[in-house]
Design an enzyme around this catalytic site. Structure first.
Site, PDB file in Angstrom:
ATOM      1  CB  CYS A 102      13.953   2.310  13.597  1.00 23.41           C
ATOM      2  SG  CYS A 102      13.508   3.113  15.125  1.00 23.41           S
ATOM      3  CB  CYS A 149      -0.968   0.010   1.179  1.00 27.01           C
ATOM      4  SG  CYS A 149      -0.198   0.334   2.781  1.00 27.01           S
TER       5      CYS A 149
END
Length: 174
Positions: free
Chosen positions: A163, A143
């Site tokens: 991260c 997406c």
């Protein structure tokens, strides 16, 4: 006009010209950096899962929308996924796409869920200049949602630290 005023006026003119030239040179040198700091992606890519901004707003919480669609960042230590230690899969909160195996999660001490490797084909990367320096942004391959950034200070075997924003993901236990 006395002689002292005339001399001051004559000497001020060339100095002002030099200042103007230096100012224009500084602006010209800064333009590429300023242009690179924009928040819009350099090139748009069509992803398999696409919705309008209005539809994304309906599908996501405000925090998820801010992170996934506006490339935001959550506060460190604010995600319950930091404390998730069960076996399972971390998925994109926008479309459910599997992103990371719990086997690759590690405690980085940064306050965000961190992984040393994504699942094959799960994520894509692009260069982010928002802080003025290039960083590698990580997004969902399905997406295009913003997940976080990857850094070169992770553990073996990859040396990578993905991260991620916890609000950009959900967890599915094994």
């Amino acid at each position: 006009m006395n002689t002292e005023d005339r001399n001051h006026a004559e000497s001020a003119t060339p100095q002002a010209s030099r200042r103007q030239i230096l100012g224009w040179l500084t602006i010209g040198a800064a333009m590429p950096v300023i242009g690179a700091c924009g928040s819009a992606p350099a090139e748009a890519k069509a992803y398999p899962v696409r919705y309008s901004q209005a539809e994304w707003r309906k599908r996501l919480t405000p925090a998820q929308f801010h992170i996934l669609r506006e490339e935001g960042t959550e506060r460190p230590h604010s995600s319950p996924l930091n404390r998730e230690h069960r076996k399972g899969t971390f998925q994109c909160a926008a479309d459910g796409h599997p992103l990371f195996s719990s086997a690759t999660k590690f405690e980085s001490g940064t306050g965000w869920p961190s992984f040393w490797k994504p699942l094959p084909g799960a994520v894509g990367t692009s260069t982010d200049f928002k802080l003025g320096l290039p960083r590698t942004e990580v997004h969902c391959a399905r997406c295009g949602g913003h997940l976080g950034h990857v850094f070169e200070d992770g553990p073996k075997p990859t040396g990578k630290r993905y991260c991620m924003n916890g609000a950009a993901m959900t967890f599915r236990p094994a």
